[in-house]
Design a protein around this motif. Structure first.
Motif, PDB file in Angstrom:
ATOM      1  N   ILE A 150      17.799  51.395  32.905  1.00 19.09           N
ATOM      2  CA  ILE A 150      16.501  51.848  32.428  1.00 19.09           C
ATOM      3  C   ILE A 150      15.525  50.699  32.229  1.00 19.09           C
ATOM      4  O   ILE A 150      14.315  50.854  32.427  1.00 19.09           O
ATOM      5  CB  ILE A 150      16.667  52.648  31.116  1.00 19.09           C
ATOM      6  N   VAL A 210      12.804  49.731  27.886  1.00 17.92           N
ATOM      7  CA  VAL A 210      12.173  50.955  27.392  1.00 17.92           C
ATOM      8  C   VAL A 210      11.552  50.754  26.013  1.00 17.92           C
ATOM      9  O   VAL A 210      10.488  51.315  25.705  1.00 17.92           O
ATOM     10  CB  VAL A 210      13.181  52.129  27.394  1.00 17.92           C
ATOM     11  N   GLU A 213      21.838  47.152  28.556  1.00 19.49           N
ATOM     12  CA  GLU A 213      21.055  48.352  28.263  1.00 19.49           C
ATOM     13  C   GLU A 213      20.729  48.424  26.784  1.00 19.49           C
ATOM     14  O   GLU A 213      21.569  48.094  25.931  1.00 19.49           O
ATOM     15  CB  GLU A 213      21.825  49.600  28.671  1.00 19.49           C
ATOM     16  N   ALA A 256      18.773  51.411  25.155  1.00 18.92           N
ATOM     17  CA  ALA A 256      18.022  52.661  25.280  1.00 18.92           C
ATOM     18  C   ALA A 256      18.226  53.611  24.110  1.00 18.92           C
ATOM     19  O   ALA A 256      17.943  54.808  24.232  1.00 18.92           O
ATOM     20  CB  ALA A 256      18.402  53.354  26.585  1.00 18.92           C
ATOM     21  N   PRO A 312      14.605  58.410  25.144  1.00 22.36           N
ATOM     22  CA  PRO A 312      15.837  58.667  25.895  1.00 22.36           C
ATOM     23  C   PRO A 312      16.770  59.661  25.205  1.00 22.36           C
ATOM     24  O   PRO A 312      17.388  60.500  25.871  1.00 22.36           O
ATOM     25  CB  PRO A 312      16.482  57.281  25.996  1.00 22.36           C
ATOM     26  N   GLY A 321      15.331  63.042  25.813  1.00 20.11           N
ATOM     27  CA  GLY A 321      15.481  63.419  27.211  1.00 20.11           C
ATOM     28  C   GLY A 321      16.898  63.809  27.567  1.00 20.11           C
ATOM     29  O   GLY A 321      17.134  64.837  28.218  1.00 20.11           O
ATOM     30  N   PHE A 322      17.869  62.982  27.147  1.00 18.85           N
ATOM     31  CA  PHE A 322      19.258  63.318  27.419  1.00 18.85           C
ATOM     32  C   PHE A 322      19.667  64.601  26.690  1.00 18.85           C
ATOM     33  O   PHE A 322      20.427  65.413  27.230  1.00 18.85           O
ATOM     34  CB  PHE A 322      20.178  62.168  26.987  1.00 18.85           C
ATOM     35  N   LEU A 366      25.415  58.159  23.355  1.00 19.28           N
ATOM     36  CA  LEU A 366      24.595  57.078  23.889  1.00 19.28           C
ATOM     37  C   LEU A 366      24.979  55.751  23.239  1.00 19.28           C
ATOM     38  O   LEU A 366      25.085  55.647  22.016  1.00 19.28           O
ATOM     39  CB  LEU A 366      23.117  57.376  23.632  1.00 19.28           C
ATOM     40  N   LEU A 406      25.327  53.229  29.679  1.00 22.14           N
ATOM     41  CA  LEU A 406      24.442  53.426  30.837  1.00 22.14           C
ATOM     42  C   LEU A 406      24.579  52.267  31.823  1.00 22.14           C
ATOM     43  O   LEU A 406      25.641  52.050  32.368  1.00 22.14           O
ATOM     44  CB  LEU A 406      22.994  53.624  30.369  1.00 22.14           C
TER      45      LEU A 406
END
Length: 417
Positions: free
Chosen positions: A111, A114, A194, A196, A201, A204-205, A234, A345
């Motif tokens: 990503i 972010v 990562e 995020a 995020p 969104g996930f 996550l 991720l």
């Protein structure tokens, strides 16, 4: 200088910052102990925005404890994690003396920056363009962490950033090994990062119904292969390895953890987010990795699975492993370490690559936690709750990483001879 595709690539340094620990030693020990890195988030925005998921697997050690203030100011958290892990890996490798033109960097991110992107947009809206930080663009670039590591080390053989969602970190290691095999470099610092764990995020996930919603018991939420799994957790962090040609490593007397013996990279062309249910592309990646390593399915002594804890993904991977390994599948101990780290991720494949390297180095497979009832559609020998000793002799292990967009990467890792 040898340029043969048969040039052997070995691992001489490891570095990490993860939800389990601020370095490789603490991360590995926590994994062997079956520790969960998931915890309730304490950010104000979790309640203010009424997020449906209120937990994640944040890094165990904040980078402000490991970096100078000016470094945290000029790097997005993704870059901070990468620099922490790269410094550890470089020191662990013995700070190799290498011409900068023979030193490469491949650090991936799924990503990118972010946090920088979204916070800078908030600054723009609330305070105007003159208050936007001048380093905003370098900080938000997906290749920003790779660039920071290359500047740190003076790497001039090439700096690269594969972006292939959750397969990014593993693809970086495979690409780095190819750089050495082709003769482009003698040493390459590679991995993934990562950062995020941010409201967008998560939202969104969650909207995709990809995240677990076990808000009351975060440490039990990531449960690959369990029949009651309901999504992934996550995570964040970085994993970095130092790769060298065997010739270069031996000449300087370096300690060798393992060999990156082969890699397989394929794509599904099936769906932007869902895996191919029969796992054809994933199976081909594993077969390609073994072929490149000149290894047979019966040689595989361990497998670190992608196993995110999603209902569909875990069974698809299970099917693909059986296609790739056939009858040999029954004798392969499978670890799903996302049960402890959560899903990092773009860094997942790199951190799990380190777990796989250490598994063959120490001859022990880390456990999979939170498996109370193994899904009857999962036909694998899952290492549950406790570590398992691996067999004697030469070892070959596979590390699987798959990503949105149909990306499939498998790494074949051989024990050092």
């Amino acid at each position: 200088m040898a340029t043969s595709q048969n040039r052997r690539v070995v691992v001489t340094g490891l570095g990490a910052t993860t939800p389990l620990g601020g370095d490789v030693a603490s991360t590995w020990q926590a994994a062997l102990d079956g520790t969960s890195g998931a915890r309730t988030l304490t950010h104000d925005w979790v309640s203010e925005l009424q997020l449906p998921v209120t937990f994640a697997a944040s890094v165990a050690v904040h980078p402000s404890e490991q970096l100078a203030k000016v470094e945290t100011r000029r790097l997005d958290p993704a870059g901070q994690y990468a620099l922490v892990a790269a410094r550890e890996a470089w020191a662990d490798a013995g700070t190799p003396e290498v011409d900068g033109e023979r030193l490469g960097v491949v650090v991936a991110s799924g990503i990118g920056g972010v946090w920088t992107l979204l916070s800078s947009y908030d600054t723009l809206k609330e305070k105007g363009p003159r208050r936007v930080f001048p380093l905003t663009v370098p900080m938000l670039m997906p290749n920003g962490p790779a660039a920071a590591v290359s500047l740190e080390l003076g790497a001039r053989a090439g700096v690269h950033t594969p972006v292939s969602a959750c397969a990014s970190g593993a693809e970086a290691i495979g690409y780095a090994a190819d750089m050495i095999r082709s003769g482009r470099a003698d040493v390459v610092v590679a991995g993934g990062t990562e950062a995020a764990i941010h409201a967008l995020p998560i939202a969104g996930f969650a909207a995709m119904q990809a995240l677990s919603t076990r808000n009351d018991e975060p440490e039990l939420a990531s449960r690959p292969y369990d029949s009651a799994r309901d999504g992934f957790v996550l995570g964040e962090g970085a994993g970095i390895v130092v790769l060298e040609s065997e010739e270069h490593a031996r000449a300087r007397g370096a300690r060798v953890y393992a060999e990156i013996a082969g890699s397989g990279i394929t794509s599904d062309a099936y769906h932007i987010a869902a895996p191919d249910p029969v796992g054809g592309g994933a199976a081909r990646a594993m077969q390609m990795a073994l072929q490149a390593a000149d290894a047979a399915p019966s040689d595989v002594a361990h497998l670190n699975a992608h196993a995110t804890s999603t209902p569909v993904g875990d069974t698809a991977e299970s099917a693909s492993i059986r296609v790739a390994l056939g009858d040999a599948t029954d004798s392969v101990p499978v670890s799903a370490t996302k049960s402890m780290t959560g899903h990092l991720l773009g860094a997942a494949g790199a951190v799990e690559g380190i777990f796989t390297i250490l598994a063959v180095h120490h001859r022990v497979a880390p456990p999979t936690i939170n498996v109370d009832n193994l899904d009857p559609d999962v036909h694998l020998d899952v290492v549950i709750d406790k570590p398992r000793q691996l067999r004697d002799g030469d070892l070959v292990a596979l590390n699987n990483s798959f990503g949105f967009g149909g990306h499939n990467v498998a790494l074949a890792i051989r024990s050092a001879s």
